[in-house]
Design an enzyme around this catalytic site. Structure first.
Site, short mmCIF file in Angstrom:
data_model
loop_
_atom_site.label_atom_id
_atom_site.label_comp_id
_atom_site.label_asym_id
_atom_site.label_seq_id
_atom_site.Cartn_x
_atom_site.Cartn_y
_atom_site.Cartn_z
N GLY A 13 -7.60 -12.36 13.78
CA GLY A 13 -7.78 -11.74 12.47
C GLY A 13 -8.51 -12.65 11.48
O GLY A 13 -9.52 -13.29 11.80
N ASP A 88 7.45 -4.39 6.55
CA ASP A 88 7.45 -3.47 5.41
C ASP A 88 8.61 -2.47 5.45
O ASP A 88 9.07 -2.08 6.53
CB ASP A 88 6.14 -2.67 5.37
N GLY A 143 7.14 -0.88 -0.99
CA GLY A 143 7.56 -1.12 0.40
C GLY A 143 7.38 -2.56 0.85
O GLY A 143 7.47 -2.84 2.05
N TYR A 147 7.29 -9.30 1.26
CA TYR A 147 5.92 -9.85 1.38
C TYR A 147 5.35 -10.20 0.01
O TYR A 147 4.74 -11.26 -0.17
CB TYR A 147 5.07 -8.79 2.09
N GLY A 178 -7.71 -8.78 -0.41
CA GLY A 178 -7.26 -7.40 -0.51
C GLY A 178 -7.01 -6.85 0.88
O GLY A 178 -6.60 -7.60 1.77
N1 CAA Z 1 4.09 4.56 -5.07
C1 CAA Z 1 5.05 5.47 -5.35
N2 CAA Z 1 5.66 6.18 -4.41
C2 CAA Z 1 5.30 5.98 -3.13
C3 CAA Z 1 4.31 5.05 -2.78
C4 CAA Z 1 3.68 4.34 -3.81
N3 CAA Z 1 2.73 3.45 -3.55
N4 CAA Z 1 4.16 5.08 -1.44
C5 CAA Z 1 5.03 5.98 -0.98
N5 CAA Z 1 5.72 6.54 -2.00
C6 CAA Z 1 6.74 7.57 -1.93
C7 CAA Z 1 6.31 8.71 -1.01
O1 CAA Z 1 5.50 9.61 -1.74
C8 CAA Z 1 7.62 9.28 -0.61
O2 CAA Z 1 8.14 10.07 -1.64
P1 CAA Z 1 8.80 11.50 -1.33
O3 CAA Z 1 9.87 11.23 -0.30
O4 CAA Z 1 9.32 11.94 -2.65
O5 CAA Z 1 7.67 12.33 -0.79
C9 CAA Z 1 8.53 8.07 -0.50
O6 CAA Z 1 7.92 7.06 -1.30
C10 CAA Z 1 8.70 7.58 0.90
O7 CAA Z 1 7.38 7.23 1.39
P2 CAA Z 1 7.11 7.04 2.94
O8 CAA Z 1 7.24 8.37 3.63
O9 CAA Z 1 5.84 6.30 3.14
O10 CAA Z 1 8.39 6.15 3.34
P3 CAA Z 1 8.68 5.39 4.65
O11 CAA Z 1 10.06 4.86 4.54
O12 CAA Z 1 8.33 6.20 5.85
O13 CAA Z 1 7.62 4.19 4.64
C11 CAA Z 1 6.58 2.23 3.86
C12 CAA Z 1 7.63 3.29 3.59
C13 CAA Z 1 6.89 1.52 5.19
C14 CAA Z 1 6.66 1.23 2.74
C15 CAA Z 1 5.20 2.90 3.95
O14 CAA Z 1 4.99 3.65 2.76
C16 CAA Z 1 4.10 1.88 4.07
O15 CAA Z 1 3.86 1.35 5.14
N6 CAA Z 1 3.41 1.59 2.97
C17 CAA Z 1 2.29 0.63 2.97
C18 CAA Z 1 2.77 -0.71 2.63
C19 CAA Z 1 1.57 -1.63 2.59
O16 CAA Z 1 0.59 -1.41 1.89
N7 CAA Z 1 1.61 -2.68 3.39
C20 CAA Z 1 0.49 -3.57 3.43
C21 CAA Z 1 0.43 -4.15 4.80
S1 CAA Z 1 -1.06 -5.11 5.00
C22 CAA Z 1 -0.81 -6.45 4.07
O17 CAA Z 1 0.22 -6.69 3.55
C23 CAA Z 1 -1.99 -7.36 3.98
C24 CAA Z 1 -2.30 -7.69 2.59
O18 CAA Z 1 -2.03 -8.80 2.15
C25 CAA Z 1 -2.98 -6.70 1.74
#
Ligand code: CAA
Length: 240
Positions: A13, A88, A143, A147, A178
């Site tokens: 990566g 996450d 989420g 991290y 990012g």
């Molecule tokens: N803001 C507000 N609400 C949010 C949201 C956000 N950003 N994202 C999700 N929600 C809400 C959804 O709309 C949902 O609401 P409802 O139930 O009312 O519809 C609720 O939260 C649950 O969402 P999910 O179905 O996604 O929940 P989950 O438990 O299945 O998954 C999670 C949660 C694992 C956090 C998933 O949303 C996810 O993977 N999110 C991305 C996290 C992310 O960006 N990680 C970055 C990884 S890469 C990295 O970290 C590298 C770097 O440095 C950039």
């Protein structure tokens, strides 16, 4: 004289791109990895860069590993703390282990590795440390309390150690990527990732070499006046 550089998480990566960029700058690079022996072996065959295995979250392993690297390659001049993991989940669903493991590896790893190599850099009056933070440490992310806390901690760690290294010629900077097209980002559920990409002004994920270029700059001989800085490379997703 070739500078000796350690890149943690350096075989895949963003880390692989950093290892290559520092090699292209004429450095002797040692890439540290924790898990995937086969990927590490393929990396060495592909790039000619040595790989060594230890867990950066293990304090003693870092001290012993860095001592072995110095015995084999010479004093370490450059450290890039890139190793990082995600676990996450929203707070309600996040276990203590998910919290602890991310803090232990992502933030603890920076401390452990700096403890091993910073004293020598200070004695020799030259060093470059670059810590890979994250846009999610700057802005937070749904989420990711574990991290975001670890990466935010890296930004504070960087500014504190920069003050300690400044008068000894040791610069300490952070680079905050990012969303980059790595395996880590590919693990984000597709519909969630689509919404994130839609908010990136440049309109796409970043590429690992675009991060490596920034790291190579911060590690350069001519970058001695840059310290305690955070270089954000995120396609305009978060500006401050
Ligand atoms: N803001 C507000 N609400 C949010 C949201 C956000 N950003 N994202 C999700 N929600 C809400 C959804 O709309 C949902 O609401 P409802 O139930 O009312 O519809 C609720 O939260 C649950 O969402 P999910 O179905 O996604 O929940 P989950 O438990 O299945 O998954 C999670 C949660 C694992 C956090 C998933 O949303 C996810 O993977 N999110 C991305 C996290 C992310 O960006 N990680 C970055 C990884 S890469 C990295 O970290 C590298 C770097 O440095 C950039």
């Amino acid at each position: 004289m070739s500078r000796v550089a350690i890149v943690t998480g350096g075989t895949r990566g963003i880390g692989e791109a950093i290892s290559l960029a520092l090699k292209e700058q004429g450095m002797t690079v040692i890439a540290i990895y924790a898990g995937n022996d086969q990927k590490a072996q393929e990396f060495t065959e592909r790039t000619g860069i040595a790989a060594r295995k230890w867990d950066v979250g293990d304090h003693q392993a870092c001290l012993d590993g860095c001592a072995a690297v110095e015995a084999e390659f010479g004093p370490v001049d450059v450290l890039v703390n890139n190793a990082g993991i995600t676990r996450d989940g929203v707070l309600q669903k996040m276990s203590f282990d998910d919290w602890n493991e991310v803090i232990r590896v992502n933030l603890g790893g920076c401390f452990n590795m700096a403890k091993a190599v910073f004293p020598g850099m200070r004695d020799r009056k030259w060093g470059r440390i670059v810590n890979i933070g994250s846009i999610n440490g700057q802005a937070g992310q749904y989420g990711q309390v574990n991290y975001a806390a670890a990466k935010s901690g890296i930004h504070g760690f960087t500014k504190a150690l920069a003050q300690e290294g400044a008068k000894y010629g040791v610069t300490v900077n952070a680079l905050a990527p990012g969303y980059i097209d790595t395996d880590m980002v590919a693990a984000v559920p597709a519909p969630v990732l689509e919404k994130i990409v839609a908010k990136i002004p440049v309109g796409r994920l970043g590429h690992a070499p675009e991060i490596a270029r920034g790291v190579a700059f911060l590690c350069g001989e001519d970058a001695g006046f840059v310290t305690g800085a955070t270089l954000s490379i995120n396609g305009g997703q978060h500006m401050y």
